[in-house]
Design an enzyme around this catalytic site. Structure first.
Site, PDB file in Angstrom:
ATOM      1  CG  LEU A  83      43.458  47.195  37.692  1.00 27.30           C
ATOM      2  CD1 LEU A  83      42.535  48.240  38.190  1.00 27.30           C
ATOM      3  CD2 LEU A  83      44.924  47.772  37.439  1.00 27.30           C
ATOM      4  CG  ASP A  84      47.238  41.653  37.904  1.00 25.82           C
ATOM      5  OD1 ASP A  84      47.354  41.765  37.003  1.00 25.82           O
ATOM      6  OD2 ASP A  84      48.083  42.001  39.163  1.00 25.82           O
ATOM      7  CE  LYS A  85      38.573  36.717  42.051  1.00 21.72           C
ATOM      8  NZ  LYS A  85      38.614  35.153  42.489  1.00 21.72           N
ATOM      9  CG  HIS A  97      51.092  39.317  37.367  1.00 21.07           C
ATOM     10  ND1 HIS A  97      49.932  39.668  38.363  1.00 21.07           N
ATOM     11  CD2 HIS A  97      50.853  37.933  37.175  1.00 21.07           C
ATOM     12  CE1 HIS A  97      49.276  38.912  38.507  1.00 21.07           C
ATOM     13  NE2 HIS A  97      49.588  37.832  37.968  1.00 21.07           N
TER      14      HIS A  97
END
Length: 232
Positions: free
Chosen positions: A101-103, A184
């Site tokens: 997962l993105d930050k 993303h």
């Protein structure tokens, strides 16, 4: 199970090295030197020593985490990672992340010592849907439902995304289901249609839903019935 698999699961050495070292007398089972690494052992009954070290057997580990914002989905980095949120026992294991997962994205994250499990979750060929709660900057145009279904053009990479499912919950809230793990991706589906994602939370992977009792930053091991959703 084979003794070389038991040693390998304990992350003590590679199969090749285990075979080579066993021929030199490095493998001892119940007090006897054994040179055949295909020898069957019962991890709960037999005492196994490899290179003088007791081999402690454990089953593969499968962890569900509610990832908080601002933490990296990585096993090692200068910044804080999801591994840093784990107790010492788990931190020393060879864990892999099954779908990063993105930050700034929160929600369901799976970690495991089982490489096959991780591959099943992450491989596009598995066609496992990932479900997200999305908050957007602008009201969501109902036409996006059909756009997602047909496959949004990701202009910056010149490709058409796989068909995705969009359910509009409120003007600026939606549920999105995707079956590929491009970087993303959910954010880009919206940005390529002229909107912007301002909050993103993964709430399910396939039929496995994020435990509603897990606070952000908390985790637990998967229950047998949850694991059975992916492993027969």
């Amino acid at each position: 199970m084979r003794v070389d698999k038991m040693i390998g699961n304990a992350k003590l050495d590679t199969r090749r090295n285990i075979k080579r070292n066993a021929k030199k007398g490095a493998l001892v089972i119940n007090g006897d030197i054994v040179k055949d690494t295909s020898t069957q052992v019962d991890p709960n009954m037999d005492e196994v020593y490899y290179l003088g070290q007791y081999v402690e057997y454990f089953e593969n580990i499968y962890i569900m985490m509610n990832k908080p914002q601002g933490v990296l989905s990585a096993t090692m980095d200068e910044d804080e990672t999801v591994i840093d949120l784990l107790d010492d026992f788990y931190q020393v294991l060879d864990l892999s992340i099954a779908g990063r997962l993105d930050k700034d994205t929160t929600g369901l994250l799976l970690l495991s010592t089982d490489g096959k499990f991780v591959h099943t979750i992450t491989s596009p060929n598995s066609n496992i849907e990932k479900t997200y709660e999305v908050g957007t900057r602008d009201p969501i145009n109902p036409s996006f439902i059909e756009e997602f279904k047909n496959g949004v053009e990701i202009k910056e990479e010149d490709y058409i995304a796989r068909p995705a499912k969009l359910e509009i919950i409120d003007d600026k809230k939606a549920i999105v289901k995707v079956s590929e793990g491009k970087f993303h991706l959910v954010k880009r589906l919206f940005s390529n249609l002229g909107n912007e994602v301002v909050s993103l939370k993964r709430i399910a992977i396939g039929d496995l839903k994020l435990d509603p009792f897990l606070q952000e930053g908390s985790y637990r091991e998967l229950h047998d019935q949850e694991l059975a959703l992916f492993i027969n």
